[in-house]
Structures are given as structure tokens and as C-alpha cells.
Design an enzyme around this catalytic site. Structure first.
Site, PDB file in Angstrom:
ATOM      1  CB  THR A 105      48.257  19.852 -36.603  1.00 59.86           C
ATOM      2  OG1 THR A 105      47.787  20.834 -35.684  1.00 59.86           O
ATOM      3  CG2 THR A 105      49.403  19.084 -35.988  1.00 59.86           C
ATOM      4  CE  LYS A 191      53.767  41.488 -48.216  1.00 60.01           C
ATOM      5  NZ  LYS A 191      53.438  40.065 -48.117  1.00 60.01           N
ATOM      6  CE  LYS A 193      54.385  42.031 -43.101  1.00 63.37           C
ATOM      7  NZ  LYS A 193      53.333  40.999 -43.324  1.00 63.37           N
ATOM      8  N   PRO A 222      48.747  45.380 -44.749  1.00 58.21           N
ATOM      9  CG  PRO A 222      47.024  46.890 -44.935  1.00 58.21           C
ATOM     10  CD  PRO A 222      47.641  45.733 -45.639  1.00 58.21           C
ATOM     11  CG  HIS A 321      53.172  33.980 -46.399  1.00 54.78           C
ATOM     12  ND1 HIS A 321      53.603  33.028 -45.486  1.00 54.78           N
ATOM     13  CD2 HIS A 321      53.076  35.142 -45.710  1.00 54.78           C
ATOM     14  CE1 HIS A 321      53.744  33.590 -44.301  1.00 54.78           C
ATOM     15  NE2 HIS A 321      53.429  34.863 -44.401  1.00 54.78           N
ATOM     16  CB  SER A 322      58.242  35.168 -47.422  1.00 55.60           C
ATOM     17  OG  SER A 322      59.432  35.218 -46.670  1.00 55.60           O
ATOM     18  CG  HIS A 350      60.666  37.522 -44.211  1.00 48.76           C
ATOM     19  ND1 HIS A 350      59.495  37.279 -44.883  1.00 48.76           N
ATOM     20  CD2 HIS A 350      60.308  38.211 -43.087  1.00 48.76           C
ATOM     21  CE1 HIS A 350      58.478  37.774 -44.193  1.00 48.76           C
ATOM     22  NE2 HIS A 350      58.938  38.348 -43.109  1.00 48.76           N
ATOM     23  NE  ARG A 403      56.973  36.680 -35.810  1.00 45.49           N
ATOM     24  CZ  ARG A 403      56.787  36.983 -37.087  1.00 45.49           C
ATOM     25  NH1 ARG A 403      56.999  36.063 -38.020  1.00 45.49           N
ATOM     26  NH2 ARG A 403      56.385  38.198 -37.431  1.00 45.49           N
TER      27      ARG A 403
END
Length: 423
Positions: A105, A191, A193, A222, A321-322, A350, A403
């Protein structure tokens, strides 16, 4: 001049295509929060973070306590956040590092304010953010084409919007998507997904990509969708050097360690190593050889550099990472990556999947798959207030507050579970 006079927290929503993953499918709107820290002399600094209700409420809770603090004193700002933030109930499952209350957090909330402070410090001193991190060691930062299986359009909505990428549910569809993305952005690595279809079908797509782009390094992710047993069975498919690295094939450090013990293919993660607290066990198990950092939850740009030094010490590869994001996050990533000597691989993004923007001048341009590091003070971008108002109105009207790929997928497949591993 460097005292915080006010902080604006603005939730936004922007269009997101129907991208498939092991958990389900992206909803029609992606959520983010724009953080704007203002000083008494009229300068402002920008940050971008997650847009779920929990994050928004925590950002709003903390913001008043930071008023009158000095933007240069980021250690004190972090301490203040630690003192005042309300942590999730340990039973809620929202603190994703069991036994380490606040370990995810505080870094997540601090990062949003740290980036905005660094943007401000850069503007005050007349220096780009990368200079505040020790100075750039590269003039541009390379990113990777990030391919997704996807539907042509969202179902179960009255919204007529359709993205420009088309359907991609087969190896041929994935190759078509890659060609379009590489033609438009110039990416030099790819890459995929995965975890969406049977692994053999996804490996077929990899081989089609290899045939179409023989000089582009390939990765597959994966998202922990394969069991250890499935992964072990599939390793022989990669013996010909098909992969640059294999990302999160199986869920958890122990499972990754079991896979790592029987292969020389580097294993990468953004799932089982998400904070400094994860490093001792991961190193003990030799569970990962590449860490995909993310300043949004590792604790900011300076924490990302701390991680880089640890990776250098232990011989662990490093990239980024994105998640669905806009230009403020992209420029924060670019400044941080430009100042990391041991950035081993092109970073994820992304960004091609997003059509809208919240910064002046519209979308950031890529050159040969890379973003040039700006020399302007701060992050090098300015807020487009008209665009911000439109995206803020989107948030109010879109009806999404967190999300949820699993629930969205159940609209298409009512019995969908969204659990991992799947195969």
C-alpha cells in the site's frame, strides 16, 4: 517556492480494447488517476496512478497532509504517508503481501506523489527527471510490441466505439496485429500475452511470429496460467532458442523455482516478485532471472533504481512491466529506464492500445520502437486541461470503479472462473 500549496486528485477513464488474458477480458474503460501537485509560485508536477476506488480514496486521504511540505524532502513525504494512511483490513485480501501489512500500500501511494514531486523538482531546478536519478546512460528507451488475443469489439455495450486493431484469435491474427504495431511504432522485440488458449495454440502463434519476424526477440506471458507440470512438458518447444525469456509460466515463487531448476531459459516475473520483501525468497529459490519492475507499485522511480542495484549485485536481469496507462506514466518509465545502466531488455508498454491522451500535443511518438528522453525540465510533458476534463467526465459516466476482467468475461461465458493455473 518548493512548498506544496495544493494537490489535485482527478480520476479518469479512457477507452480500452477487448484484450484477453488468463483472468478474462479488459472492460471497455480503463481507469487511472492524475495527480497534480502545485506550488505557491504557480509551478505544478504530474503523476499518474491506478484508478480503482481504493487507490483514489487513499490518495485523497493522504493529500491534505502533504500540503506545506517541501517537494525536495521526499523522505519526509514518505514518512508522512506511512503515518497517516489507512491500511487495508488484513482480512480483506487487498494487501497482496500476506504478513507484511502496508508493504504494497505505502509504495503504491507514495509512488504517485514521488513522480509528481520529481517533476516539480525538475521544473524548479531546470533539469530533466533523469538527471535527478543520476543522469541518463541512454538517449532513448526501447519498448516491446505487446500483443494480445482480442475480440473485434466489446460485447454487451451500447457504445458504438470500435478500436482500430481488429480481431486476433488465431496465429494469423496475431501476426497481422504484430505487423501493424511494428509498422506503426517500429518495435524491435515482441511479447505475446498468453494463458488464453491451449498452450500449443499459443506456441503455434509464437512460431508464426518467428517466421514473420526472424530478427525480433520473442517473449510469452501466460500470467501464471500453466501448471508446473504443463510448463515442464512445454519446455522442449523452446529448446531451439525461440524465447528471449519466459514470463510467469506458473504461479508463485515455489512453482517458478521448480521450473527454473530444469531449464536454462530465463524466467521473468511481475507477479511473484512485486516488492523488496519478495526478493530474499526468490533469490533463495532461484525462481526468477528477470524482474519486470513497475514504479507504480515498487515505490517510485528512486526505488526502481534501488531495485536495479540489487539486480546488478545478484546477476538478475531487469526490465519494466506495464498496465493500461497514458503519457505521464510512459514518460516516468522512460526517465527511470534511461538512467538505469543494467536495463537488460526492452520494456513493456500498453501505450499503443490507448487512443486518448491527457498531455498537450497528443500521443508520445516512438522512433524505431523507442521513446527519446526529453531534455525539458521535469518529465517533459504538460497537462492538457481540456482533455483532462473530458476523461474525468468519462470516469463519472462509465460506471466502472475497479478493473474486473473476471466479471467482464462472465458476460461472454457465464461459467467463467478466472482462476489460475488454467492449463
Amino acid at each position: 517556492m518548493s512548498r506544496i500549496q495544493a494537490i489535485e486528485i482527478t480520476p479518469i477513464a479512457f477507452r480500452d480494447p477487448p484484450l484477453l488474458n488468463v483472468y478474462g477480458i479488459h472492460e471497455a474503460w480503463a481507469l487511472r488517476t492524475i495527480i497534480e501537485i502545485k506550488t505557491e509560485n504557480g509551478l505544478y508536477g504530474l503523476g499518474e496512478s491506478y484508478g480503482d476506488e481504493q487507490t483514489i480514496s487513499q490518495l485523497q486521504q493522504v493529500a491534505p497532509y502533504l500540503v506545506d511540505m517541501d517537494v525536495f524532502q521526499m523522505n519526509l513525504i514518505r514518512q508522512k504517508i506511512e503515518q497517516v494512511i489507512t491500511l487495508p483490513d488484513p482480512k480483506s485480501g487487498l494487501e497482496i503481501a500476506p504478513g507484511t501489512l502496508g508493504a504494497t500500500t505505502v509504495p503504491r501511494i507514495y509512488s504517485a506523489f514521488e513522480v509528481a514531486c520529481l517533476d516539480l523538482v525538475g521544473k524548479i531546478t531546470g533539469r530533466p527527471v533523469c538527471d535527478l536519478l543520476g543522469g541518463k546512460v541512454r538517449d532513448s528507451v526501447s519498448y516491446s510490441a505487446y500483443l494480445f488475443y482480442k475480440y473485434e469489439r466489446h460485447g454487451f455495450t451500447n457504445d458504438p466505439w470500435v478500436d482500430s486493431w481488429g480481431e486476433a484469435l488465431t496465429p494469423a491474427g496475431i501476426v497481422k496485429q504484430a505487423k501493424k504495431m511494428i509498422d506503426q511504432y517500429g518495435f524491435q522485440s515482441i511479447k505475446l500475452k498468453a494463458g488464453v488458449f491451449e498452450p500449443e495454440q499459443e506456441i503455434e502463434a509464437l512460431r508464426a511470429l518467428r517466421e514473420a519476424f526472424p530478427s525480433h526477440p520473442l517473449r510469452i506471458d501466460p500470467n501464471g496460467g500453466w501448471t508446473v507440470e504443463t510448463t515442464k512438458t512445454l519446455l522442449k518447444e523452446f529448446d531451439d532458442g525461440l524465447l528471449q525469456y519466459l514470463e510467469d509460466p506458473a504461479p508463485g515463487k515455489e512453482a517458478m523455482g521448480q521450473v527454473s531448476a530444469i531449464t536454462d531459459i530465463p524466467l521473468a516475473t511481475n507477479m511473484c516478485v512485486i516488492g523488496f520483501f519478495d526478493l530474499p525468497k526468490a533469490i533463495e529459490l532461484d525462481a526468477v532471472q528477470v524482474i519486470l519492475s513497475d514504479h507504480h507499485y515498487w515505490g517510485g522511480l528512486k526505488a526502481t533504481h534501488d531495485l536495479a542495484q540489487i539486480c546488478k549485485t545478484w546477476g538478475i536481469g531487469l526490465s519494466m512491466h506495464s498496465n493500461s496507462h497514458l503519457g505521464i506514466s510512459l514518460m516516468a518509465m522512460t526517465h527511470a529506464a534511461s538512467a538505469i545502466e543494467n536495463l537488460t531488455y526492452a520494456c513493456d508498454t500498453h501505450y499503443p492500445w490507448q487512443e486518448e491522451e491527457v498531455i498537450k500535443g497528443g500521443k508520445i511518438q516512438f522512433e524505431n520502437g523507442a521513446v527519446v528522453v526529453p531534455d525539458k525540465p521535469g518529465l517533459g510533458v504538460e497537462l492538457d486541461r481540456e482533455a483532462l476534463a473530458i476523461l474525468a467526465e468519462n470516469y463519472k459516466n462509465c460506471g466502472i470503479r475497479a478493473r474486473d476482467d473476471v466479471s467482464e468475461m462472465r458476460k461472454y461465458e457465464p461459467d467463467w472462473k478466472g482462476t489460475v493455473p488454467r492449463f
